[in-house]
Write an enzyme that holds these catalytic residues in place. Structure first.
Site, PDB file in Angstrom:
ATOM      1  N   GLY A 122      -1.438 -16.571-139.449  1.00  0.00           N
ATOM      2  CA  GLY A 122      -1.187 -17.776-138.651  1.00  0.00           C
ATOM      3  C   GLY A 122      -2.348 -18.729-138.488  1.00  0.00           C
ATOM      4  O   GLY A 122      -2.150 -19.925-138.293  1.00  0.00           O
ATOM      5  N   ASP A 172      -4.316 -18.056-134.173  1.00  0.00           N
ATOM      6  CA  ASP A 172      -3.381 -19.162-133.988  1.00  0.00           C
ATOM      7  C   ASP A 172      -2.930 -19.286-132.542  1.00  0.00           C
ATOM      8  O   ASP A 172      -2.934 -20.365-131.971  1.00  0.00           O
ATOM      9  CB  ASP A 172      -2.161 -19.006-134.931  1.00  0.00           C
ATOM     10  CG  ASP A 172      -1.490 -17.637-134.832  1.00  0.00           C
ATOM     11  OD1 ASP A 172      -1.965 -16.766-134.073  1.00  0.00           O
ATOM     12  OD2 ASP A 172      -0.477 -17.424-135.539  1.00  0.00           O
ATOM     13  N   ASP A 223      -1.019 -14.687-127.037  1.00  0.00           N
ATOM     14  CA  ASP A 223       0.291 -14.431-126.434  1.00  0.00           C
ATOM     15  C   ASP A 223       0.140 -13.299-125.420  1.00  0.00           C
ATOM     16  O   ASP A 223      -0.332 -13.527-124.311  1.00  0.00           O
ATOM     17  CB  ASP A 223       1.257 -14.103-127.570  1.00  0.00           C
ATOM     18  CG  ASP A 223       2.692 -13.978-127.130  1.00  0.00           C
ATOM     19  OD1 ASP A 223       3.139 -14.798-126.325  1.00  0.00           O
ATOM     20  OD2 ASP A 223       3.392 -13.045-127.594  1.00  0.00           O
ATOM     21  N   LYS A 269      -0.515 -19.102-124.583  1.00  0.00           N
ATOM     22  CA  LYS A 269       0.714 -18.942-123.777  1.00  0.00           C
ATOM     23  C   LYS A 269       0.375 -18.021-122.618  1.00  0.00           C
ATOM     24  O   LYS A 269       0.700 -16.829-122.642  1.00  0.00           O
ATOM     25  CB  LYS A 269       1.765 -18.214-124.638  1.00  0.00           C
ATOM     26  CG  LYS A 269       2.861 -19.044-125.220  1.00  0.00           C
ATOM     27  CD  LYS A 269       3.906 -18.078-125.798  1.00  0.00           C
ATOM     28  CE  LYS A 269       4.504 -18.604-127.061  1.00  0.00           C
ATOM     29  NZ  LYS A 269       5.450 -17.658-127.669  1.00  0.00           N
ATOM     30  N   ARG A 273       5.353 -22.502-141.740  1.00  0.00           N
ATOM     31  CA  ARG A 273       3.880 -22.499-141.601  1.00  0.00           C
ATOM     32  C   ARG A 273       3.254 -23.795-142.109  1.00  0.00           C
ATOM     33  O   ARG A 273       2.177 -24.191-141.687  1.00  0.00           O
ATOM     34  CB  ARG A 273       3.267 -21.321-142.374  1.00  0.00           C
ATOM     35  CG  ARG A 273       3.623 -19.960-141.829  1.00  0.00           C
ATOM     36  CD  ARG A 273       2.746 -18.897-142.482  1.00  0.00           C
ATOM     37  NE  ARG A 273       3.223 -17.537-142.272  1.00  0.00           N
ATOM     38  CZ  ARG A 273       2.956 -16.784-141.207  1.00  0.00           C
ATOM     39  NH1 ARG A 273       2.222 -17.264-140.239  1.00  0.00           N
ATOM     40  NH2 ARG A 273       3.422 -15.554-141.106  1.00  0.00           N
TER      41      ARG A 273
HETATM   42  P1  5GP Z   1      -0.597 -11.058-129.050  1.00  0.00           P
HETATM   43  O1  5GP Z   1      -1.455 -12.003-128.267  1.00  0.00           O
HETATM   44  O2  5GP Z   1       0.740 -10.861-128.394  1.00  0.00           O
HETATM   45  O3  5GP Z   1      -1.239  -9.780-129.426  1.00  0.00           O
HETATM   46  O4  5GP Z   1      -0.227 -11.643-130.442  1.00  0.00           O
HETATM   47  C1  5GP Z   1      -0.484 -12.894-130.835  1.00  0.00           C
HETATM   48  C2  5GP Z   1       0.216 -13.068-132.163  1.00  0.00           C
HETATM   49  O5  5GP Z   1       1.632 -13.089-131.983  1.00  0.00           O
HETATM   50  C3  5GP Z   1      -0.134 -14.401-132.751  1.00  0.00           C
HETATM   51  O6  5GP Z   1      -1.279 -14.302-133.557  1.00  0.00           O
HETATM   52  C4  5GP Z   1       1.104 -14.731-133.528  1.00  0.00           C
HETATM   53  O7  5GP Z   1       1.025 -14.145-134.802  1.00  0.00           O
HETATM   54  C5  5GP Z   1       2.230 -14.084-132.762  1.00  0.00           C
HETATM   55  N1  5GP Z   1       2.908 -15.043-131.877  1.00  0.00           N
HETATM   56  C6  5GP Z   1       2.939 -15.026-130.531  1.00  0.00           C
HETATM   57  N2  5GP Z   1       3.667 -16.047-130.036  1.00  0.00           N
HETATM   58  C7  5GP Z   1       4.088 -16.759-131.112  1.00  0.00           C
HETATM   59  C8  5GP Z   1       4.895 -17.949-131.269  1.00  0.00           C
HETATM   60  O8  5GP Z   1       5.365 -18.594-130.325  1.00  0.00           O
HETATM   61  N3  5GP Z   1       5.110 -18.349-132.543  1.00  0.00           N
HETATM   62  C9  5GP Z   1       4.634 -17.681-133.618  1.00  0.00           C
HETATM   63  N4  5GP Z   1       4.920 -18.153-134.821  1.00  0.00           N
HETATM   64  N5  5GP Z   1       3.866 -16.567-133.518  1.00  0.00           N
HETATM   65  C10 5GP Z   1       3.602 -16.109-132.270  1.00  0.00           C
HETATM   66 MG    MG Z   2      -1.207 -13.840-135.600  1.00  0.00          MG
END
Ligand code: 5GP
Ligand code: MG
Length: 185
Positions: A40, A99, A102, A130, A164
């Site tokens: 990403g 990217d 989350d 987020k 993407r």
């Molecule tokens: P976390 O913070 O949950 O460990 O993971 C983050 C990853 O989840 C990001 O790098 C991305 O790959 C994926 N991700 C989380 N939210 C989104 C979203 O709204 N859209 C997309 N495309 N990927 C997301």
């Molecule tokens: Mg990612």
């Protein structure tokens, strides 16, 4: 599935230039190691290092591949590193780039692993944040934009492998079934 533009190209360009300036002002030297998380971050990384280059920064660039299992396994927070960086970060300034932040599990784990390799300086930079979805206590040092709890696509981010390449960020609305559920009053 409905979608709308959440962040357009001009806003992205402005913000990336600002971020590069902020980061360049904090860096302890002009040649940091900039490490992105695949897949990403590839578009953001490309713009960020070029914006930094305009400010005289000459980074080494590399990527790591990490996956965070979703759905049922998400609760256990399993994050797997598939490709480590081959850069010898010890004693160097490292900027980790992703990217989107989350749940925070990915960045938290990757940062911890990187710290063990004893960089002289480490900061994290995410294009999107987020905060409402956070499950672990982690913040990024540099954030492009905060977004609400919607699925975002474009500028490197995908929806089931697609989108993407879009030069802007779209918010993908929940599909009809879910929208029906949520809209029921
Ligand atoms: P976390 O913070 O949950 O460990 O993971 C983050 C990853 O989840 C990001 O790098 C991305 O790959 C994926 N991700 C989380 N939210 C989104 C979203 O709204 N859209 C997309 N495309 N990927 C997301
Ligand atoms: Mg990612």
């Amino acid at each position: 599935m409905e979608s709308r533009v959440l962040i357009d190209e001009a806003a992205i360009a402005r913000r990336v230039a600002e971020l590069a300036k902020e980061i360049a002002g904090d860096l302890p030297d002009q040649s940091p190691m900039v490490v992105g998380l695949l897949t990403g971050s590839f578009v953001f990384m490309a713009d960020l290092v070029r914006a930094a280059s305009r400010l005289g920064i000459q980074p080494e660039v590399d990527f790591m591949a990490v996956s965070h299992y979703g759905a049922t396994m998400e609760a256990s927070g399993i994050v797997e590193v598939h490709k480590q960086t081959s850069l010898d970060v010890r004693g160097h300034a490292v900027l980790l780039v992703d990217d989107i932040l989350d749940t925070g599990r990915t960045l938290s784990l990757v940062r911890d692993r990187m710290v063990e390799r004893e960089p002289a300086w480490i900061r994290t930079c995410v294009f999107l944040d987020k905060p409402s979805r956070r499950e672990v206590d982690v913040t990024a040092d540099y954030v492009g934009f905060e977004v609400p709890d919607v699925w975002v696509v474009g500028y490197g981010l995908d929806a089931a492998g697609a989108g993407r390449e879009l030069p802007y960020i779209m918010a993908v609305e929940p599909d009809e079934d879910r929208a029906d559920e949520t809209d029921e009053q």
